[in-house]
Design a protein around this motif. Structure first.
Motif, PDB file in Angstrom:
ATOM      1  N   ARG A 237       0.838  -1.207   0.000  1.00 11.80           N
ATOM      2  CA  ARG A 237       0.000   0.000   0.000  1.00 11.80           C
ATOM      3  C   ARG A 237       0.874   1.259   0.000  1.00 11.80           C
ATOM      4  NH1 ARG A 237      -2.495  -1.048   4.170  1.00 11.80           N
ATOM      5  NH2 ARG A 237      -4.395  -1.969   3.266  1.00 11.80           N
ATOM      6  N   LYS A 238       1.845   1.260   0.896  1.00 13.56           N
ATOM      7  CA  LYS A 238       2.729   2.423   1.012  1.00 13.56           C
ATOM      8  C   LYS A 238       3.548   2.625  -0.269  1.00 13.56           C
ATOM      9  CE  LYS A 238       4.758   3.023   4.961  1.00 13.56           C
ATOM     10  NZ  LYS A 238       5.680   2.861   6.114  1.00 13.56           N
ATOM     11  N   CYS A 239       4.063   1.535  -0.801  1.00 15.51           N
ATOM     12  CA  CYS A 239       4.905   1.591  -2.002  1.00 15.51           C
ATOM     13  C   CYS A 239       4.114   2.074  -3.213  1.00 15.51           C
ATOM     14  CB  CYS A 239       5.498   0.204  -2.272  1.00 15.51           C
ATOM     15  SG  CYS A 239       6.446   0.069  -3.801  1.00 15.51           S
ATOM     16  N   VAL A 240       3.010   1.402  -3.525  1.00 14.18           N
ATOM     17  CA  VAL A 240       2.236   1.718  -4.727  1.00 14.18           C
ATOM     18  C   VAL A 240       1.596   3.097  -4.616  1.00 14.18           C
ATOM     19  CG1 VAL A 240       0.245   1.054  -6.127  1.00 14.18           C
ATOM     20  CG2 VAL A 240       1.843  -0.706  -5.300  1.00 14.18           C
ATOM     21  N   THR A 241       1.066   3.434  -3.456  1.00 17.43           N
ATOM     22  CA  THR A 241       0.458   4.755  -3.272  1.00 17.43           C
ATOM     23  C   THR A 241       1.481   5.852  -3.485  1.00 17.43           C
ATOM     24  OG1 THR A 241      -1.141   3.861  -1.686  1.00 17.43           O
ATOM     25  CG2 THR A 241      -0.798   6.239  -1.666  1.00 17.43           C
ATOM     26  N   SER A 242       2.692   5.668  -2.953  1.00 16.66           N
ATOM     27  CA  SER A 242       3.730   6.693  -3.121  1.00 16.66           C
ATOM     28  C   SER A 242       4.114   6.857  -4.591  1.00 16.66           C
ATOM     29  CB  SER A 242       4.961   6.346  -2.287  1.00 16.66           C
ATOM     30  OG  SER A 242       5.705   5.271  -2.840  1.00 16.66           O
ATOM     31  N   ILE A 243       4.089   5.756  -5.356  1.00 13.60           N
ATOM     32  CA  ILE A 243       4.415   5.851  -6.787  1.00 13.60           C
ATOM     33  C   ILE A 243       3.379   6.706  -7.510  1.00 13.60           C
ATOM     34  CG2 ILE A 243       4.649   4.562  -8.948  1.00 13.60           C
ATOM     35  CD1 ILE A 243       5.711   2.200  -7.268  1.00 13.60           C
ATOM     36  N   PHE A 244       2.120   6.421  -7.288  1.00 14.18           N
ATOM     37  CA  PHE A 244       1.075   7.161  -8.006  1.00 14.18           C
ATOM     38  C   PHE A 244       0.939   8.603  -7.509  1.00 14.18           C
ATOM     39  CE2 PHE A 244      -0.365   2.890  -9.276  1.00 14.18           C
ATOM     40  CZ  PHE A 244      -0.641   3.123 -10.623  1.00 14.18           C
ATOM     41  N   GLU A 245       1.150   8.821  -6.243  1.00  9.89           N
ATOM     42  CA  GLU A 245       0.938  10.162  -5.701  1.00  9.89           C
ATOM     43  C   GLU A 245       2.143  11.080  -5.854  1.00  9.89           C
ATOM     44  OE1 GLU A 245      -0.331   9.858  -1.650  1.00  9.89           O
ATOM     45  OE2 GLU A 245      -2.366   9.170  -2.187  1.00  9.89           O
ATOM     46  N   ARG A 246       3.343  10.507  -5.942  1.00  9.44           N
ATOM     47  CA  ARG A 246       4.544  11.355  -5.897  1.00  9.44           C
ATOM     48  C   ARG A 246       5.397  11.300  -7.162  1.00  9.44           C
ATOM     49  NH1 ARG A 246       6.458   9.270   0.083  1.00  9.44           N
ATOM     50  NH2 ARG A 246       4.452   9.650   1.124  1.00  9.44           N
ATOM     51  N   THR A 247       4.938  10.642  -8.179  1.00 12.18           N
ATOM     52  CA  THR A 247       5.757  10.490  -9.389  1.00 12.18           C
ATOM     53  C   THR A 247       5.265  11.422 -10.483  1.00 12.18           C
ATOM     54  OG1 THR A 247       6.159   8.169  -8.841  1.00 12.18           O
ATOM     55  CG2 THR A 247       6.640   8.855 -11.102  1.00 12.18           C
ATOM     56  N   THR A 248       6.160  12.271 -10.980  1.00 12.76           N
ATOM     57  CA  THR A 248       5.775  13.212 -12.035  1.00 12.76           C
ATOM     58  C   THR A 248       5.703  12.526 -13.398  1.00 12.76           C
ATOM     59  OG1 THR A 248       8.101  13.856 -12.265  1.00 12.76           O
ATOM     60  CG2 THR A 248       6.726  15.223 -10.847  1.00 12.76           C
ATOM     61  N   TYR A 249       6.551  11.511 -13.626  1.00 13.29           N
ATOM     62  CA  TYR A 249       6.528  10.783 -14.901  1.00 13.29           C
ATOM     63  C   TYR A 249       5.273   9.910 -14.941  1.00 13.29           C
ATOM     64  CZ  TYR A 249       8.296   8.257 -18.978  1.00 13.29           C
ATOM     65  OH  TYR A 249       8.450   7.731 -20.240  1.00 13.29           O
ATOM     66  N   LYS A 250       4.485  10.036 -15.980  1.00 18.57           N
ATOM     67  CA  LYS A 250       3.161   9.409 -15.987  1.00 18.57           C
ATOM     68  C   LYS A 250       3.038   8.131 -16.812  1.00 18.57           C
ATOM     69  CE  LYS A 250       1.587  12.520 -13.257  1.00 18.57           C
ATOM     70  NZ  LYS A 250       1.435  12.159 -11.829  1.00 18.57           N
ATOM     71  N   ASN A 251       3.945   7.923 -17.769  1.00 19.94           N
ATOM     72  CA  ASN A 251       3.780   6.762 -18.653  1.00 19.94           C
ATOM     73  C   ASN A 251       4.472   5.527 -18.067  1.00 19.94           C
ATOM     74  OD1 ASN A 251       2.876   5.327 -20.870  1.00 19.94           O
ATOM     75  ND2 ASN A 251       4.625   5.903 -22.146  1.00 19.94           N
ATOM     76  N   PHE A 252       3.839   4.968 -17.051  1.00 17.96           N
ATOM     77  CA  PHE A 252       4.370   3.752 -16.451  1.00 17.96           C
ATOM     78  C   PHE A 252       3.221   2.781 -16.175  1.00 17.96           C
ATOM     79  CE2 PHE A 252       3.337   6.476 -12.827  1.00 17.96           C
ATOM     80  CZ  PHE A 252       2.660   5.612 -11.985  1.00 17.96           C
ATOM     81  N   GLU A 253       3.582   1.526 -16.043  1.00 20.83           N
ATOM     82  CA  GLU A 253       2.648   0.502 -15.599  1.00 20.83           C
ATOM     83  C   GLU A 253       3.276  -0.232 -14.426  1.00 20.83           C
ATOM     84  OE1 GLU A 253       2.019  -2.542 -18.543  1.00 20.83           O
ATOM     85  OE2 GLU A 253       4.127  -3.127 -18.606  1.00 20.83           O
ATOM     86  N   ILE A 254       2.433  -0.686 -13.517  1.00 23.75           N
ATOM     87  CA  ILE A 254       2.921  -1.480 -12.387  1.00 23.75           C
ATOM     88  C   ILE A 254       2.456  -2.915 -12.565  1.00 23.75           C
ATOM     89  CG2 ILE A 254       2.737  -1.887  -9.903  1.00 23.75           C
ATOM     90  CD1 ILE A 254       2.623   1.075  -9.465  1.00 23.75           C
ATOM     91  N   ILE A 255       3.429  -3.817 -12.514  1.00 17.61           N
ATOM     92  CA  ILE A 255       3.121  -5.245 -12.556  1.00 17.61           C
ATOM     93  C   ILE A 255       3.487  -5.822 -11.204  1.00 17.61           C
ATOM     94  CG2 ILE A 255       3.679  -7.458 -13.618  1.00 17.61           C
ATOM     95  CD1 ILE A 255       4.209  -5.906 -16.202  1.00 17.61           C
ATOM     96  N   LEU A 256       2.471  -6.201 -10.447  1.00 18.43           N
ATOM     97  CA  LEU A 256       2.682  -6.790  -9.128  1.00 18.43           C
ATOM     98  C   LEU A 256       2.782  -8.300  -9.294  1.00 18.43           C
ATOM     99  CD1 LEU A 256       2.816  -5.302  -6.364  1.00 18.43           C
ATOM    100  CD2 LEU A 256       0.596  -6.310  -5.876  1.00 18.43           C
ATOM    101  N   ALA A 257       3.959  -8.830  -9.036  1.00 21.77           N
ATOM    102  CA  ALA A 257       4.192 -10.269  -9.191  1.00 21.77           C
ATOM    103  C   ALA A 257       3.907 -10.952  -7.862  1.00 21.77           C
ATOM    104  CB  ALA A 257       5.628 -10.523  -9.639  1.00 21.77           C
ATOM    105  N   ASP A 258       2.722 -11.526  -7.734  1.00 19.16           N
ATOM    106  CA  ASP A 258       2.274 -12.122  -6.473  1.00 19.16           C
ATOM    107  C   ASP A 258       2.758 -13.558  -6.371  1.00 19.16           C
ATOM    108  OD1 ASP A 258       1.009 -12.759  -4.143  1.00 19.16           O
ATOM    109  OD2 ASP A 258      -0.930 -13.143  -5.099  1.00 19.16           O
ATOM    110  N   ASN A 259       3.652 -13.780  -5.421  1.00 19.53           N
ATOM    111  CA  ASN A 259       4.234 -15.103  -5.235  1.00 19.53           C
ATOM    112  C   ASN A 259       3.751 -15.713  -3.916  1.00 19.53           C
ATOM    113  OD1 ASN A 259       7.371 -16.428  -4.221  1.00 19.53           O
ATOM    114  ND2 ASN A 259       6.058 -17.350  -5.760  1.00 19.53           N
ATOM    115  N   GLY A 260       2.498 -16.199  -3.943  1.00 22.17           N
ATOM    116  CA  GLY A 260       1.997 -16.967  -2.810  1.00 22.17           C
ATOM    117  C   GLY A 260       1.307 -16.188  -1.718  1.00 22.17           C
TER     118      GLY A 260
END
Length: 712
Positions: free
Chosen positions: A451-474
């Protein structure tokens, strides 16, 4: 400007009694507005001539957060009827007046040579550090300073510089190549004491095939010519030409260059010294590497009493480090033909003429060698940048100009900014378009971290053309799946979860996630990170897009604002380890390395960006490294297999809470696996563990503080 907000400091007052000229140096600015006041000069006696010149003061701008374009330093030159009498008044706006009594002697503790000078500068820097970083971090810095005192360097000298002249001379006689090295030395009004020591250090060289090419730049000090003429008569290898007018150091260096007949030229300042083995080591390297075009060595400082201190132990060739500072500096020897090809020294770059030359030469050749020995002693004098960085601010302005010229020649769009300290620079490369960046985050539960990691990326990142791939391992907890759904709804196409149900293997999880990524650039990120700097992706991408760059790493902090990651050194602790570990936030690091963009052999995979094509070209992460060192292995492959340079970017900043979701190597099974991966790394990359090209063998690998190596 109000009087209470106007800050004025007089650094030095110098008088020329023969010509009745007074020179005052200092700095002034408004604490609130950061603007520079208007200045005027008056005297109780007639002022024949006066001039006020403004200059950039990087040290002041850094401490007081003054914009880099503001020139708050001043030099006042006044020619007065009688410099021994009366008063000189300097008025700043209508707010502050400083009166100088010309009857008194001026003595300033900042002057190099004053017995209190070293103490003064230490405490002056300590005050600035305290102001910038607070009490807690300053205490940490004092501890680090005490661990790296000059006594350790004296011990290092005694241990490492035991030379046998007879053995060296026998080896010289066996050299198959014995080229003449032409030493280029412009002179101008140098104190004869230092000029004599300089020339004597050359005459004391074990290697005899050299010539000294001196161009005196119309010195008014008659002692200079007496010394030069005396040596010219003593030794036919010493050539001197006297210029009819003063053209400054670039023109004088070019004049000296016309005297050179050697295959190589070496650059020597007229008040510095060479170690007696300097030219022997240079020619030894030429015999080992006959095609070499540029050779440089380590260096240190030498004071008026001959005491050596402050060694600068350098890395091997590092192109991005060179764009942050002239780390090559002294002693530098270049093939004469390539110096001629690039046009020699350029007028208009005085103070950074060597830096400008090195930038141009390294655009023409990659045949570059580093000798990790201290072959040059840089004299600490009042006017020397070796003593105080702000003593030659024009040099730092010229350095910025040299970098701007390099960008233009290389047809690379970008800008150059002054760095935190004088002599350091930040190159801001323009982004080429807005390519998609795939941010790959492996996780297993750890909802709070995610939550802290992903929220900080979307709220604090000026560069907009990105995608997040969350690799869920178990993941197994319901709160984790609820968080995933929330993010998928909120961030739509920019957030994707992929399920990877395999036994934990960090390398394999990331490799599988890459197959789902659409981006031209890959950014591997730990789930226990949090964005600090809004431009973090832009800064990393600006370097990742460069053709010569492989992996790009970021500056990572622990929650207590100490350094967690600032580059990885091979061999540190026996395998690989982070450098500048636990240094306080705001610290400049070893020769500015914490506030500069630097080449390292490896950076941590906790935040690592690279081109997708390069990742695929080296086969991605090696899956035999299931947990540890897969990032180090990837970086070495980029350097060793496809010739790319890895970069650590100092102003891409994040917090890293480190190993929260998986824990530490704290049980027998994990310890056994960790030991196995250490052995694998050592077996595969032993040559780099023995010698990391981006870290000096003269520095310890037992500690991460860049202290001298007294173990080997």
């Amino acid at each position: 400007m109000s009087n209470k907000d106007l800050f004025v400091v007089i650094d030095s007052v110098a008088r020329n009694f023969e010509e009745n000229i007074l020179e005052i140096k200092g700095w002034a600015f408004d604490l609130k507005t950061k603007k520079v006041p208007e200045m005027s000069v008056f005297s109780s006696l007639d002022i024949v001539e006066k001039k006020i010149k403004m200059e950039y003061r990087g040290d002041v701008n850094c401490v007081y957060n003054i914009p880099p374009e503001v020139e708050c330093g001043f030099i006042i030159i006044a020619k007065i009827e009688n410099i021994r009498k009366g008063k000189l008044v300097v008025k700043f706006e209508d707010s502050k007046i400083i009166k100088l009594d010309l009857n008194r002697k001026f003595c300033h503790p900042k002057e190099v040579g004053n017995p209190n000078q070293g103490i003064y500068i230490f405490f002056q820097k300590g005050y600035k550090y305290l102001k910038r970083n607070g009490v807690k971090n300053t205490l940490k810095k004092i501890k680090l300073h005490l661990q790296n005192n000059d006594q350790k360097y004296i011990e290092w000298i005694e241990k490492n510089e035991q030379m046998n002249p007879d053995i060296i001379k026998d080896e010289i006689n066996e050299f198959s190549l014995r080229p003449c090295v032409s030493i280029i030395m412009p002179t101008y009004n140098v104190d004869s004491r230092w000029l004599i020591k300089c020339i004597e250090s050359l005459k004391a060289q074990y290697y005899p095939v050299w010539e000294l090419c001196v161009a005196d730049d119309a010195s008014t000090n008659t002692d200079v010519k007496k010394v030069l003429e005396g040596y010219k008569l003593q030794d036919q290898r010493i050539k001197v030409v006297y210029r009819s007018h003063n053209g400054h150091i670039s023109e004088a260096s070019n004049t000296a260059l016309t005297l050179a007949t050697g295959e190589f030229i070496g650059l020597l300042d007229n008040d510095d010294e060479l170690s007696p083995n300097a030219l022997y080591e240079i020619v030894k390297k030429i015999n080992e590497f006959p095609e070499v075009d540029l050779i440089y060595s380590d260096e240190d400082k030498i004071d008026k009493k001959g005491k050596r201190k402050n060694p600068y132990f350098k890395s091997d060739w590092a192109p991005d480090s060179l764009m942050s500072a002239n780390y090559i500096c002294h002693f530098c020897v270049l093939r004469k033909t390539i110096v001629t090809e690039v046009g020699g020294f350029r007028k208009g770059y005085e103070g950074a003429q060597d830096y400008d030359l090195i930038l141009r030469v390294t655009e023409k050749t990659n045949k570059i060698a580093h000798i990790p020995k201290v072959l040059y002693h840089w004299r600490m004098l009042e006017t020397s940048t070796s003593a105080k960085a702000n003593s030659k601010n024009y040099a730092f302005q010229a350095g910025k100009k040299a970098l701007e010229s390099a960008l233009e020649r290389r047809k690379i769009a970008g800008t150059v900014e002054y760095g935190t300290n004088p002599g350091l620079y930040n190159v801001r490369y323009d982004l080429k378009g807005e390519p998609l960046v795939s941010v790959i985050i492996p996780t297993r539960d750890g909802a709070d971290d995610v939550r802290k990691c992903v929220t900080s990326i979307f709220e604090r990142t000026t560069y907009k053309n990105f995608e997040i791939i969350l690799a869920d391992n178990g993941s197994q907890k319901e709160e984790t799946f609820e968080l995933f759904k929330k993010f998928q709804i909120k961030f739509s196409s920019q957030f994707k979860v992929i399920r990877i149900d395999i036994p934990f293997n960090y390398a394999k999880i990331n490799n599988l996630a890459v197959k789902e990524a659409k981006g031209e650039y890959l950014l591997f990120l730990n789930n226990d990170t949090e964005v600090i700097e809004k431009e973090w992706i832009s800064r990393m991408l600006s370097f990742a897009q460069l053709e010569h760059v492989g992996a790009v790493g970021a500056k990572l902090y622990y929650p207590d604002d100490t350094i967690q990651h600032a580059g990885v050194v091979l061999g540190m602790g026996g395998a690989a380890g982070h450098i500048h570990y636990f240094f306080p936030k705001g610290d400049n690091g070893y020769f500015g390395k914490l506030v500069s963009t630097i080449n390292y052999l490896a950076v941590t995979g906790a935040c690592l960006m690279l081109k997708r094509r390069d990742f695929e070209a080296v086969g991605g992460f090696e899956e035999k490294f299931t947990v540890a060192y897969n990032d180090v292995d990837l970086c070495i492959k980029l350097y060793d297999q496809i010739g790319l340079y890895n970069v650590w970017v100092h102003d891409a900043e994040l917090y890293h809470f480190e190993s929260k979701s998986r824990g530490y190597e704290d049980n027998p099974e994990k310890k056994a696996r960790f030991t196995k991966e250490i052995n694998m790394l050592r077996e595969k990359w032993l040559k780099y563990i023995k010698h990391d090209p981006f870290y000096s063998p003269n520095l310890t690998k037992q500690h991460a503080d860049f202290s001298v190596n007294l173990e080997d």
